[in-house]
Design a protein around this motif. Structure first.
Motif, PDB file in Angstrom:
ATOM      1  N   ILE A 231       0.865  -1.186   0.000  1.00 15.27           N
ATOM      2  CA  ILE A 231       0.000   0.000   0.000  1.00 15.27           C
ATOM      3  C   ILE A 231       0.899   1.232   0.000  1.00 15.27           C
ATOM      4  CG2 ILE A 231      -1.843   1.247   1.168  1.00 15.27           C
ATOM      5  CD1 ILE A 231      -2.695  -1.431   0.008  1.00 15.27           C
ATOM      6  N   VAL A 424      -8.835   2.815   3.054  1.00 16.86           N
ATOM      7  CA  VAL A 424      -8.158   1.569   2.671  1.00 16.86           C
ATOM      8  C   VAL A 424      -8.694   0.394   3.479  1.00 16.86           C
ATOM      9  CG1 VAL A 424      -5.953   0.336   2.643  1.00 16.86           C
ATOM     10  CG2 VAL A 424      -6.043   2.723   1.910  1.00 16.86           C
ATOM     11  N   PHE A 430      -8.960  -4.865  -0.126  1.00 17.94           N
ATOM     12  CA  PHE A 430      -7.915  -4.868   0.892  1.00 17.94           C
ATOM     13  C   PHE A 430      -8.224  -5.909   1.960  1.00 17.94           C
ATOM     14  CE2 PHE A 430      -6.406  -3.609   5.087  1.00 17.94           C
ATOM     15  CZ  PHE A 430      -5.047  -3.483   4.861  1.00 17.94           C
ATOM     16  N   ILE A 435      -3.919  -7.286  -2.815  1.00 20.92           N
ATOM     17  CA  ILE A 435      -3.325  -5.966  -2.986  1.00 20.92           C
ATOM     18  C   ILE A 435      -2.040  -6.042  -3.810  1.00 20.92           C
ATOM     19  CG2 ILE A 435      -4.280  -4.991  -0.860  1.00 20.92           C
ATOM     20  CD1 ILE A 435      -1.723  -5.651   0.573  1.00 20.92           C
ATOM     21  N   PHE A 439      -2.555  -0.540  -5.967  1.00 20.90           N
ATOM     22  CA  PHE A 439      -3.851  -0.648  -5.317  1.00 20.90           C
ATOM     23  C   PHE A 439      -4.583   0.697  -5.204  1.00 20.90           C
ATOM     24  CE2 PHE A 439      -6.320  -0.296  -1.394  1.00 20.90           C
ATOM     25  CZ  PHE A 439      -7.225  -1.339  -1.522  1.00 20.90           C
ATOM     26  N   ILE A 440      -3.903   1.727  -4.745  1.00 22.45           N
ATOM     27  CA  ILE A 440      -4.555   3.023  -4.507  1.00 22.45           C
ATOM     28  C   ILE A 440      -5.158   3.582  -5.791  1.00 22.45           C
ATOM     29  CG2 ILE A 440      -4.149   5.428  -3.821  1.00 22.45           C
ATOM     30  CD1 ILE A 440      -2.067   4.381  -1.862  1.00 22.45           C
TER      31      ILE A 440
END
Length: 499
Positions: A231, A424, A430, A435, A439-440
């Motif tokens: 992350i 998140v 998640f 992931i 991911f973001i």
């Protein structure tokens, strides 16, 4: 064992090291700048030495001042923490030359891993798998284009002397290559004083998995545990967990043994981290961080090993206090980096005074911080407020405890990235552990962050917003009482007015 250690750092990591010193019966020395004159770490230490103006170049990066402070106070060793001079081979060498123990690896080990190109070549020679890419720094446009074509797009351009994602450029098409190289070289020159870059194949859907290693002066080296660090935002880690959701006992043993092989290749001692990119069953060496990582607390939580104390003991000449077979992973831990930054303004830094601060607690919660109510977060350094860690019997309980802790956290006076962490943790993907480093972006998390910010203002979905007016009243009353009490001074006799 040492009698006195100087901590060449600030904030939460300085306090973390000083806590280890206090438990070991070692006196600690802090160094501080103008901006940190009233910082908690400077008060926590047994001694504190002023080293210069607020800019880090004139204080925390001034090697000569720091070594001089150690010699003047009689400190036998210097702990660099992370950042600043922690991975500077010249600083480690300066310590060695002045008879002060550098709590970390040798200057030669730091130097070997300081250049990403040198590190790649050494790891390849040692039989450690590396991502396909160049074996040396390149600058010629035609050669860069040929190499990129051979590796295959997408590729990533990286500064050879860099770290923390600074200057990295991802290129998907040949026509975007030339301007990306110019940009990467310019940033690398500005940030690191070295414009050398190299190319690597850009992996699709990779996980960022790192292995904590410890090694003593006799060469005994172990892998302690892995951490999932996928992350990320702009190549900066924001949430880490241990163990990794993708890990199996067999994969852990295989990757861990490769991490140990990497450390032994440079005769490493002390705490360190070997970082890998993992994709579809394969893993590749990324880099080695020759220091204690920001995220080391989650490894401590799941293994019960105090890495800071172990690092100090090894530097003092003692053997590792545990063997590979004695390491056992218990439960799950997640760390959220709580930063003073504004999620509604592209996460811009948000320095300022903490009008109210109350950290969460309860079962399974650990907070490593260096702030307090009334503390002013300066604009000169990293915006980290604290490292919030939740530990549970399994991943589900760790997530639930982290969500509770984020609800409890009260920070008034500066914007924080707490809404980001909430977004998140609420994400279903998640929660499944599905992931990667994209991911973001893939999950449009930043849109969810904005919704959470709006909701909390409207509904009070946190303890801080639920207190609302009470929080403002408390801050106002505290300010009024402080102003009233400032009229009195014990130096002039009890009850006597100053003016």
């Amino acid at each position: 064992m040492f009698k006195k250690i100087l901590v060449a750092n600030r904030g939460e990591i300085a306090i973390r090291i000083m806590r280890a010193c206090r438990e070991l019966g070692i006196l600690s020395v802090a160094v501080y700048s103008d901006a940190d004159r009233h910082a908690l770490f400077a008060k926590y230490a047994d001694e504190a030495v002023y080293i210069g103006p607020s800019p880090s170049s004139e204080s925390y990066l001034n090697m000569e001042k720091i070594v001089k402070a150690a010699l003047q106070t009689g400190a036998e060793a210097i702990h660099p923490g992370y950042g600043f001079l922690a991975e500077n081979p010249a600083f480690a060498k300066l310590c060695e030359e002045n008879g002060v123990v550098f709590i970390g690896p040798s200057s030669s080990s730091i130097d070997a891993m300081g250049s990403k190109i040198t590190a790649r070549q050494m790891m390849k020679d040692a039989g450690v798998p590396i991502v396909p890419g160049t074996e040396r720094g390149i600058s010629d446009p035609e050669e860069i284009a040929d190499v990129a074509e051979r590796i295959g797009y997408p590729i990533i351009i990286k500064p050879a002397a860099g770290g923390g994602g600074i200057g990295m450029k991802i290129v998907d098409r040949p026509e975007d290559l030339a301007p990306a190289v110019v940009s990467a070289q310019s940033i690398a020159t500005s940030a690191f004083g070295d414009g050398t870059v190299y190319l690597e194949k850009y992996l699709s859907e990779p996980r960022h998995i790192e292995f904590q290693i410890m090694a003593d002066n006799r060469g005994r080296t172990v892998y302690v545990s892995e951490r999932e660090c996928s992350i990320q935002r702009r190549h900066q880690k924001l949430i880490e967990e241990a163990p990794s959701p993708v890990m199996t006992p067999e994969l852990r043993k295989r990757m861990g043994e490769i991490a140990v092989k990497a450390a032994k290749a440079i005769r490493y001692r002390s705490a360190g981290t070997v970082e890998f990119m993992y994709s579809h069953g394969d893993f590749y060496f990324l880099e080695m961080n020759t220091r204690l990582q920001v995220e080391h607390p989650i490894t401590e939580m799941v293994t019960g090993i105090d890495l800071a104390k172990e690092q100090i003991s090894v530097a003092a000449g003692e053997d590792l206090s545990f063997s590979q077979n004695e390491i056992e992973i218990r439960g799950w831990a997640i760390e959220c980096r709580i930063n003073a930054e504004d999620p509604m303004n592209d996460f811009a830094p948000s320095p300022g005074r903490l009008r109210r601060y109350r950290s969460p607690g309860g079962p399974g919660i650990r907070v490593d911080s260096g702030v307090y109510t009334g503390y002013v977060i300066p604009p000169y350094y990293d915006s980290l407020i604290s490292k919030l860690v939740a530990h549970g019997r399994d991943r589900s309980e760790a997530i639930a405890r982290m969500e509770r802790a984020l609800y409890e956290y009260i920070i008034v006076g500066v914007a924080t990235n707490i809404p980001f962490h909430k977004a998140v943790l609420r994400n279903e993907r998640f929660r499944r552990g599905d992931i990667n480093t994209h991911f973001i972006k893939e999950e449009n998390i930043l849109d969810d962050v904005k919704n959470i910010v709006v909701q909390e203002k409207e509904r009070g979905d946190s303890l801080a917003s639920a207190l609302g007016a009470d929080t403002r009243k408390v801050a106002a009353v505290s300010a009024a009482v402080g102003a009233y009490l400032s009229l009195y001074s014990s130096d002039e006799g009890e009850g006597e007015r100053k003016s």
